[in-house]
Design an enzyme around this catalytic site. Structure first.
Site, short mmCIF file in Angstrom:
data_model
loop_
_atom_site.label_atom_id
_atom_site.label_comp_id
_atom_site.label_asym_id
_atom_site.label_seq_id
_atom_site.Cartn_x
_atom_site.Cartn_y
_atom_site.Cartn_z
N ARG A 1 0.94 -10.71 6.99
CA ARG A 1 0.95 -9.52 6.13
C ARG A 1 2.24 -8.76 6.43
NH1 ARG A 1 -3.79 -9.45 8.93
NH2 ARG A 1 -3.20 -7.53 10.01
N ARG B 1 -10.26 0.32 14.82
CA ARG B 1 -10.27 1.05 13.55
C ARG B 1 -11.45 0.56 12.71
NH1 ARG B 1 -4.46 1.31 10.57
NH2 ARG B 1 -4.90 -0.87 10.18
N HIS C 1 -5.88 -7.11 13.18
CA HIS C 1 -4.65 -6.31 13.12
C HIS C 1 -4.27 -5.87 14.54
CE1 HIS C 1 -1.60 -3.96 11.16
NE2 HIS C 1 -2.06 -2.82 11.61
N TYR D 1 16.54 31.58 3.83
CA TYR D 1 15.44 32.43 4.31
C TYR D 1 15.57 32.72 5.80
CZ TYR D 1 12.92 31.39 -0.05
OH TYR D 1 12.54 31.29 -1.35
N LYS E 1 0.84 -1.20 0.00
CA LYS E 1 0.00 0.00 0.00
C LYS E 1 0.87 1.25 0.00
CE LYS E 1 -0.65 -0.54 4.95
NZ LYS E 1 -0.85 0.54 5.86
N CYS F 1 14.68 25.02 1.71
CA CYS F 1 13.76 25.73 0.81
C CYS F 1 12.87 24.70 0.10
CB CYS F 1 14.55 26.53 -0.23
SG CYS F 1 15.84 27.57 0.49
N MET F 2 11.98 25.18 -0.77
CA MET F 2 11.07 24.27 -1.46
C MET F 2 11.83 23.29 -2.36
SD MET F 2 7.80 25.10 -3.89
CE MET F 2 6.87 26.01 -2.69
N ASP F 3 12.92 23.78 -3.00
CA ASP F 3 13.60 22.96 -4.01
C ASP F 3 15.09 22.80 -3.74
OD1 ASP F 3 11.11 23.37 -5.59
OD2 ASP F 3 11.90 25.42 -5.61
C1 PLP Z 1 -4.20 -4.03 8.13
C2 PLP Z 1 -2.71 -4.00 8.00
N1 PLP Z 1 -2.05 -5.14 7.87
C3 PLP Z 1 -0.70 -5.18 7.74
C4 PLP Z 1 0.04 -4.02 7.75
C5 PLP Z 1 1.54 -4.11 7.63
O1 PLP Z 1 2.13 -3.76 8.85
P1 PLP Z 1 3.72 -3.63 8.96
O2 PLP Z 1 4.10 -2.60 7.96
O3 PLP Z 1 3.93 -3.19 10.36
O4 PLP Z 1 4.28 -4.97 8.64
C6 PLP Z 1 -0.60 -2.80 7.89
C7 PLP Z 1 0.20 -1.57 7.91
O5 PLP Z 1 -0.12 -0.54 8.36
C8 PLP Z 1 -2.02 -2.78 8.02
O6 PLP Z 1 -2.68 -1.64 8.15
#
Ligand code: PLP
Length: 375
Positions: free
Chosen positions: A222, A136, A166, A268, A40, A314-316
């Protein structure tokens, strides 16, 4: 974005490190356990498509993303592996997921009822999310679970293929709440198995849980932050249960080098006044690239030596104090190794009073990702 790089500032993504980190976790997990690579947020800023491909090549059996758009990006890149969307997707888009064989997360009875009314091209695959304490998303009671399972059983177009939760504190020193969550999940699973006899994927572990309790991870984990070679917390790092290689490094080159006189100012607001005659280098990166303005004072590496960022970012552009003259074009490493030293992601995170997760995510798309892959 144009393809060619005209500015000498880039992030290097070492795909060999991604492969190495997946091998490391697979060695810890039981043989029959699967790894879902969490890609993600543009693979935590590393680049979703190259990372996903490398993860699958290296032994991950599926991918997880947060939103449907990310899953579609993977399908557009001709990735056919299983993809799970971890976040909420409105029921009206179930048909998009079904069409592209994308698995959705669900946890609401009304959502299932709405999906049940739709004419889907393919059966929709779903994983049930259980909230055991993260607070959540997810079902929170046996009653919710039972009514949802009864609704699913009525519908041929819905294929329940997983159940998961989770953790909120799997990376912490105090693991009492982690244990509470695992016990709650076991209780949910007990009820689930009474009502649901078909095999499903069962996954609870993020990186921290997978590294610390590999034998307790049911049939799947995961794997997110540690696939990128980063530790979920200092506690997990100091336990030395796994060796990881950081995949992300950030580099630039000096575009200007000059000597300023004692008393002259830089950038700046004149927040930096030279105490002596000093060599100053300018690098083409700034907060417009996600290089946070609060990094003033942080070190970068030039020729393996630490040099401080001086004056306001700065920005860049960003200015650094050099320990002498360097040629224009000299490489500057802002994150990663150079010579015998290394600016770790952890160090930047600590400086910004945040977690390592945020650092590669904050380096935005104006910084091109350059991939290193020996295979
Ligand atoms: C639902 C869920 N599963 C797995 C993960 C992966 O967790 P990690 O990056 O700590 O391995 C995340 C990450 O935020 C998550 O939101």
């Amino acid at each position: 974005m144009v393809e060619k790089m005209y500015r000498d500032t880039w992030a290097e993504i070492n795909l060999d490190a991604i492969a190495y980190n997946i091998t490391q976790i697979k060695e810890k997990l039981p043989q029959d356990s699967n790894v879902i690579a969490v890609v993600k947020a543009n693979a935590y800023g590393h680049g979703i498509v190259p990372v996903a491909k490398k993860a699958l090549e290296s032994g991950a059996s599926g991918l997880a993303v947060a939103i449907l758009e990310e899953a579609l990006t993977l399908r557009e890149a001709a990735i056919t592996a299983p993809i799970l969307v971890l976040g909420f997707v409105p029921a009206k888009y179930a048909s998009v997921a079904a069409e592209h064989n994308i698995t959705l997360t669900f946890f609401q009875l009304d959502w299932i009822k709405e999906v049940g009314k739709q004419d889907l091209i393919n059966p929709l695959k779903l994983h049930l999310k259980v909230d055991t304490g993260m607070g959540r998303i997810g079902i929170r009671s046996d009653e919710e679970m039972v009514s949802i399972l009864q609704e699913i059983a009525k519908n041929k177009n819905i294929h329940l293929s997983g159940i998961f939760t989770h953790f909120a504190t799997a990376d912490a020193e105090d693991l009492s709440f982690y244990r509470e969550q695992t016990e709650r999940f076991e209780a949910f699973l007990h009820v689930f198995k009474k009502f649901w006899k078909k095999p499903v994927m069962i996954h609870i572990g993020n990186s921290a849980a997978a590294i610390r309790f590999p034998e307790k991870m049911y049939n799947c984990v995961r794997f997110g932050i540690s696939m990128y070679g980063l530790y979920p917390s200092q506690e997990v790092r100091e336990e030395h249960a796994i060796q990881l290689k950081q995949a992300f490094s950030l580099h630039s080159r000096l575009v200007h080098v000059k000597k300023i006189a004692k008393g002259e100012s830089v950038s700046y607001g004149q927040t930096y006044i030279a105490k002596n005659d000093e060599w100053i280098g300018t690098i083409p990166i700034g907060y417009g690239d996600g290089w946070n303005r609060k990094l003033q004072g942080m070190n970068v590496l030039v020729n393996g030596k630490r040099m401080p960022i001086i004056g306001r970012i700065c920005m860049d552009q960003t200015m650094i104090k050099l320990d002498g003259y360097y040629d224009v074009g000299t490489k500057v490493t802002l994150i990663g190794s150079e010579g015998n030293d290394c600016i770790e992601m952890d160090e930047i995170a600590r400086y910004l009073d945040t977690i390592t997760y945020e650092i590669p995510c904050m380096i935005n798309e104006r910084i091109p990702r350059v991939y290193v892959d020996s295979n």
